[in-house]
Scaffold this motif. Sequence first.
Motif, PDB file in Angstrom:
ATOM      1  N   GLU A  46      34.310  10.059 -39.200  1.00  0.00           N
ATOM      2  CA  GLU A  46      33.984   9.016 -38.140  1.00  0.00           C
ATOM      3  C   GLU A  46      34.830   7.778 -37.559  1.00  0.00           C
ATOM      4  O   GLU A  46      35.043   7.657 -36.498  1.00  0.00           O
ATOM      5  CB  GLU A  46      32.445   8.391 -38.614  1.00  0.00           C
ATOM      6  CG  GLU A  46      31.550   9.383 -38.449  1.00  0.00           C
ATOM      7  CD  GLU A  46      30.009   8.600 -38.737  1.00  0.00           C
ATOM      8  OE1 GLU A  46      29.972   7.499 -39.099  1.00  0.00           O
ATOM      9  OE2 GLU A  46      28.978   9.484 -38.586  1.00  0.00           O
ATOM     10  N   CYS A  49      37.616   9.363 -35.605  1.00  0.00           N
ATOM     11  CA  CYS A  49      37.403   9.653 -34.475  1.00  0.00           C
ATOM     12  C   CYS A  49      37.127   8.378 -33.607  1.00  0.00           C
ATOM     13  O   CYS A  49      37.747   8.054 -32.509  1.00  0.00           O
ATOM     14  CB  CYS A  49      35.910  10.355 -34.387  1.00  0.00           C
ATOM     15  SG  CYS A  49      36.122  11.891 -35.057  1.00  0.00           S
ATOM     16  N   ALA A  75      31.977  13.671 -34.777  1.00  0.00           N
ATOM     17  CA  ALA A  75      32.706  13.753 -33.520  1.00  0.00           C
ATOM     18  C   ALA A  75      32.345  13.862 -32.189  1.00  0.00           C
ATOM     19  O   ALA A  75      32.981  13.308 -31.076  1.00  0.00           O
ATOM     20  CB  ALA A  75      33.543  15.303 -33.535  1.00  0.00           C
ATOM     21  N   GLU A  78      32.363  10.037 -30.279  1.00  0.00           N
ATOM     22  CA  GLU A  78      33.654   9.688 -29.798  1.00  0.00           C
ATOM     23  C   GLU A  78      34.213  10.595 -28.843  1.00  0.00           C
ATOM     24  O   GLU A  78      34.138  11.605 -28.681  1.00  0.00           O
ATOM     25  CB  GLU A  78      34.433   9.394 -31.030  1.00  0.00           C
ATOM     26  CG  GLU A  78      33.809   8.383 -32.085  1.00  0.00           C
ATOM     27  CD  GLU A  78      33.362   7.053 -31.530  1.00  0.00           C
ATOM     28  OE1 GLU A  78      33.882   6.448 -30.389  1.00  0.00           O
ATOM     29  OE2 GLU A  78      32.467   6.293 -31.911  1.00  0.00           O
ATOM     30  N   PRO A  80      37.924  12.391 -27.565  1.00  0.00           N
ATOM     31  CA  PRO A  80      39.230  12.822 -28.443  1.00  0.00           C
ATOM     32  C   PRO A  80      40.287  11.764 -28.090  1.00  0.00           C
ATOM     33  O   PRO A  80      40.336  10.958 -26.992  1.00  0.00           O
ATOM     34  CB  PRO A  80      39.467  14.062 -27.716  1.00  0.00           C
ATOM     35  CG  PRO A  80      38.106  14.411 -26.939  1.00  0.00           C
ATOM     36  CD  PRO A  80      37.573  13.345 -26.565  1.00  0.00           C
TER      37      PRO A  80
END
Length: 333
Positions: A46, A49, A75, A78, A80
């Motif tokens: 976490e 990300c 994932a 958030e 990328p």
Amino acid sequence: PSDLRPYVEKLSQIASTNVHCYPNAGLPNEFGGYDETPENMCEHIEEWCRSGLVNIVGGCCGTDAHHIEHFVEAAMKEKPRKFVTKTKETISEFSGLENFAIRSDSNFTMIGERTNVTGSLKFARLIKDEKYDEALEVALEQVQNGANIIDVNMDEGLLDSELCMSRFLNLIATEPDIAKVPIMIDSSKWSVIQSGLKAVQGKAIVNSISLKEGTADFIEKAREISDYGAAVIVMAFDEKGQAETVERKVEICKRAYEILTEKLNFDPSDIIFDPNILAIATGIEEHNSFAKNFIDATRIIKEECPGCKVSGGVSNLSFSFRGNNIVREAMHS
């Protein structure tokens, strides 16, 4: 996973492509399991990300479906990581276990060609006799002597070239002192190049393709090379034959460049042209300008095909003087 943070952070700062991270669930314990719980691992994932360090996360040793469920949940919260914008300078990058970059201020890139059955009688004999351990020593010696890239060629009529190529490259992969440099997969047979691409690790260079069989054949081969993530050497050949004059060398290379960059979206830094260094002093007057033609063509190609690199077999220049090594070495220098 916390130990990976410095490496992930560094990758995120320099990589112009995806950063993937697949952490183990710790190390195996005495009971045959792994100690890291999904919840514990997710704290780190976490945070990666949230910090914008990664594009893709997944599980490796010790992770199971329960771990992956938590990773997906982390994932999805958030966005990328954003790609790093490339600098204006075009840098050609290849790799074995280690990265190798050619920059504007780089010295000559030295390609070791002793692991080539057509260029080394010793290496050819070792491969024919299946003395692969000794053949690996030839590769290691090249790296130790300063080769930035090693060229591997198995084109010999008495060999199963496809099998020899994949076997030798698989053996190189077990030798870190050799595998650290990029590999140039060298063959005049497309099936041998394919065998090499399936076996090589890192970002290799294919040597070579050309327009000799026409545009459709060229595109098909170039597309497959691109799918494997390799760079490519393009010879100055087309349907009319080998380029000898400056004009022909430039014409063919420009045509190939336009096809690769416009139709296949090839990165120019992954294109290496070989405009043919041909022998001088053969007794034929037209051949006396071959060395100068290569140099003049190189200058124009670099101007009109921005971002590309140029390679040449310097030893071809002095074929007329075989047996007279003093003259040959002086010419090559």
